[in-house]
Each structure stands twice: as C-alpha cells, then as structure tokens.
Design a protein around this motif. Structure first.
Motif, PDB file in Angstrom:
ATOM      1  N   ILE A 126       0.852  -1.275   0.033  1.00  0.00           N
ATOM      2  CA  ILE A 126      -0.009   0.051  -0.063  1.00  0.00           C
ATOM      3  C   ILE A 126       0.858   1.193  -0.053  1.00  0.00           C
ATOM      4  N   LEU A 127       1.995   1.227   1.005  1.00  0.00           N
ATOM      5  CA  LEU A 127       2.851   2.414   1.007  1.00  0.00           C
ATOM      6  C   LEU A 127       3.485   2.797  -0.376  1.00  0.00           C
ATOM      7  N   THR A 128       3.960   1.496  -0.759  1.00  0.00           N
ATOM      8  CA  THR A 128       4.997   1.678  -2.050  1.00  0.00           C
ATOM      9  C   THR A 128       4.197   2.171  -3.265  1.00  0.00           C
ATOM     10  N   PHE A 129       2.816   1.763  -3.496  1.00  0.00           N
ATOM     11  CA  PHE A 129       2.003   1.968  -4.498  1.00  0.00           C
ATOM     12  C   PHE A 129       1.538   3.520  -4.245  1.00  0.00           C
ATOM     13  N   SER A 130       1.384   3.814  -3.234  1.00  0.00           N
ATOM     14  CA  SER A 130       0.704   5.310  -2.973  1.00  0.00           C
ATOM     15  C   SER A 130       1.908   6.219  -3.036  1.00  0.00           C
ATOM     16  N   LEU A 131       3.254   5.985  -2.635  1.00  0.00           N
ATOM     17  CA  LEU A 131       4.289   7.017  -2.719  1.00  0.00           C
ATOM     18  C   LEU A 131       5.278   7.013  -4.011  1.00  0.00           C
ATOM     19  N   ARG A 176       5.531   6.586  -7.890  1.00  0.00           N
ATOM     20  CA  ARG A 176       4.779   6.659  -9.370  1.00  0.00           C
ATOM     21  C   ARG A 176       5.388   5.506 -10.132  1.00  0.00           C
ATOM     22  N   ARG A 236       3.126   1.628 -10.433  1.00  0.00           N
ATOM     23  CA  ARG A 236       1.646   1.757 -10.732  1.00  0.00           C
ATOM     24  C   ARG A 236       1.261   1.349 -12.059  1.00  0.00           C
ATOM     25  N   ARG A 275      -1.306  -2.357  -9.835  1.00  0.00           N
ATOM     26  CA  ARG A 275      -2.512  -2.034  -9.475  1.00  0.00           C
ATOM     27  C   ARG A 275      -3.511  -2.972  -8.941  1.00  0.00           C
ATOM     28  N   PHE A 333      -2.209  -4.011  -5.565  1.00  0.00           N
ATOM     29  CA  PHE A 333      -2.488  -2.882  -4.570  1.00  0.00           C
ATOM     30  C   PHE A 333      -3.810  -3.383  -4.090  1.00  0.00           C
TER      31      PHE A 333
END
Length: 373
Positions: free
Chosen positions: A37-42, A44, A47, A52, A55
C-alpha cells in the motif's frame, strides 16, 4: 456417507507453538500488505496495471491477516461464539479472493499479449474484477453464517488451526472452497502456458531482440530496428513505435514511446506524431514475470492445505501435526509473499527502466554513436 475428519489431538505445548507460528506468519503478511500500500501510494514507478491489481488485492489480504492472526483463539472460543463465526466467514471469503485476483492478473497478461490491451483498457476492467470477485466470495461466505442444524451444528466451526467450514460439513468444504480455488489455479496455469508459448514464438521470430520488450503484433512488417536492441541508436527513417506501448520509461501509468529529435533519443507522449496502428510492445519483467511469480507464490501456499484436505477426505482419521504446522505457516504468509513479489520484481523492473533511460537520453555524436550527457 462421508465421515468428518477427526481433529488432531494437540498438547498445550503444540497448540502454543502452532499459535505462535501462525501469528508470526500473520505479522509478516501484515508488513507485506503495508509495504504494498505504501509503495504504490508513494512511488509513481509502481503503478502499472499489474501493480494496481496487487494493490487492490492488498486490502483483501488485510482481512485475511486478521483471520490468521486470530489463529487458535477462534476454536478456543467455541464453535457458536461470535469470534469463531467471524473467523470462519473471513476464512471462507478472503483466501478464495486472493486466488481470484491472481486469475485476474493472468487474464490481463493474456489480453495484453493476444489482444494488445493498453493501460486504459486494463483499468476499465478493474471495477469488473472487484465486483465479480467480491460478490463471488462474499455471498457464500455470508450465507454459511446462517446454516446450523441440530445434528451437525453450525457450518463454521473448529478445524484445529482456526475456524472454517467444520469437519462435519467436509463435503461443502471441498465443493465451495477447494474446487473454486483449484479451478482458478488450473485456469491461471493454462493461461500462462498459452502466453509462454506465444512469447517464445515471437522471440524466435525476432532473434535480434535483446531488450526487455516483446512485440505484441506480428501481422505486418517485422518490428523496426528500434525494437531490435536497447543499445543501438535509432535510424532517422524508421517509423515510431505506438503511443500505447506498455513498456514505459517514466510514470508506469503513462503511455510513452521512444523517438529521436535533434540528435537526441528522448521520450514523447501521445500528443506527438501518430505511429502505425497496432505496433506495440510490453515489458517482459513488469507484465509477465511479476504476475507469474505472484502465481507461483500462491501455488506454494496451497500445496500443504490441499494435501491435508485430501488426506482427511480419504482417511477420516488422518492427522499430522507437522503437516498442520505447514498449513498454519503457509496459510498465514499469503500477504507476505505478495508483498515480496511486488517489491523485488518491481524494483528490478524500475532499475532496468532507469538503465534504458540512461541509454536513450544520450546525445548523438557525428559518427552516430551516443555519448554521455
């Protein structure tokens, strides 16, 4: 008449060790979920469509972690307790959902290779995956909460490790749990075999390919020399690759292509010149290896539980403490393996993309060779 499986008789020490093992695995899975979750959110760079799907699945894995963290406390509370029933519901819904998300990734890979789906086309499938997987897993898991008969008791009950479909309802456990899981696994395996043969065929047809990308369309002229190697400069007369190339070099959600302007190899967006239709490529590591490793990790998770279930189905008195420990550990590590694949394969793909950028961004000298900026 199928006899229920006898629960494995455990000493207090064995039960404590089993609880500790499953909760340790659950902790690692929790860390895996948070990492995804953190890696995907922080970042780019993590992604693309495969990232996705992993995630989205991480949120399903979070509920699975809750289930395995409860561990033997569910059975200890009693079959009719709210804790046992809640754990049984989680155990029925989210492991199956994890397998179905892996199938969704395999479907995406198939659509990319055989139907040239681009990023936006794959995104449009996500809500369908979420709706289908959620309904397919939630409805039976919810309905089973209300099944309770005088002779067999509630549908959810103790299976030593945790609460799930009780041993007295073992046939239901086979039909609505293991059959969907292994059917999905076999379909996923079939899709990867088909994709693998197709990729091998295309690589053999284009022996000069040494880069990470693989051509998606072989119907017209063989791909231009821009796809031949990642190390050679492009010819000024060659046509541009397509705007929906899935092997991106900046944001993993943007569609970027490589071209040459003013003596520089650079990246241009879809606002540039329109290329010939249906000439595209995909990144082998990002779009093939990641979901494949994701699938292999999932396959390893289900070997021990399935072996235990087959053994108990054939012999109702079957019981093995070492196998039970293996089931507890493997079943509680689903989120951990997902996180490990997400990060390790993603970082390797990112590094290769950065290396490719370093090559394509070098200006050309008079002799046509690139030099460092």
């Amino acid at each position: 008449m199928i006899s229920p499986r006898a629960e494995v008789a455990l000493t207090d020490g064995q039960r404590d060790a089993l609880t500790a093992a499953t909760r340790a695995g659950s902790t690692l899975s929790g860390l895996g979920v948070i990492t995804i979750i953190l890696t995907f959110s922080l970042s780019r760079h993590f992604r693309n469509p495969m990232h996705r799907l992993i995630f989205i699945n991480a949120f399903y894995n979070a509920f699975d972690v809750v289930c395995t963290m409860i561990s033997t406390s569910g059975p200890a509370a009693g079959n009719s307790s709210a804790l046992c029933q809640f754990q049984g519901f989680l155990n029925q819904m989210f492991p199956v959902a994890d397998v179905l998300w892996t199938l969704a990734m395999a479907i995406d890979v198939y659509l990319i290779v055989f139907h040239c789906y681009d990023t936006m086309a794959l995104r449009r499938l996500e809500w369908k995956y979420m709706l289908g997987i959620t309904l397919f897993t939630f409805i039976p898991a919810f309905v089973l909460l209300f099944i309770n008969t005088p002779d067999k008791g509630p549908m959810y009950g103790s299976v030593t490790l945790w609460c799930a479909i009780a041993p007295k309802w073992v046939l239901f456990r086979i039909v609505i749990y293991y059959v969907p899981i292994w059917t999905s696994i076999l379909i996923t395996m079939g899709l990867y075999l088909v994709v693998g043969f197709e990729i091998i065929k295309r690589r053999l047809a284009l022996q000069s390919i040494t880069s990470d990308t693989i051509p998606l369309d072989m119907d017209d002229t063989v791909m231009p020399a821009a796809m031949a190697t990642a190390d050679e400069p492009y010819s000024p007369t060659e046509p541009l690759p397509p705007r929906h190339v899935l092997s991106t070099s900046h944001s993993a959600d943007e569609s970027l292509v490589a071209s040459k302007y003013g003596g520089y190899s650079t990246s241009v967006t879809h606002r540039g010149r329109q290329p010939p239709a249906k000439r595209s490529s995909l990144s082998f590591r990002q779009y093939i290896l990641m979901p494949l490793f994701f699938f292999l990790a999932l396959l390893s998770v289900w070997v021990a539980p399935s072996t235990n279930r087959v053994g108990s189905f054939v012999d109702p008195g079957f019981g093995s403490y070492p196998l039970l420990v293996a089931v507890g550990i493997s079943g509680s590590l689903r989120g951990f393996w997902n996180g490990l694949v997400f990060v390790t394969v993603g970082i390797k793909s990112w590094k290769r993309r950065r290396e490719a950028e370093g090559i394509t961004m070098r200006p050309m000298t008079g002799d046509g060779r690139g030099r460092d900026v």
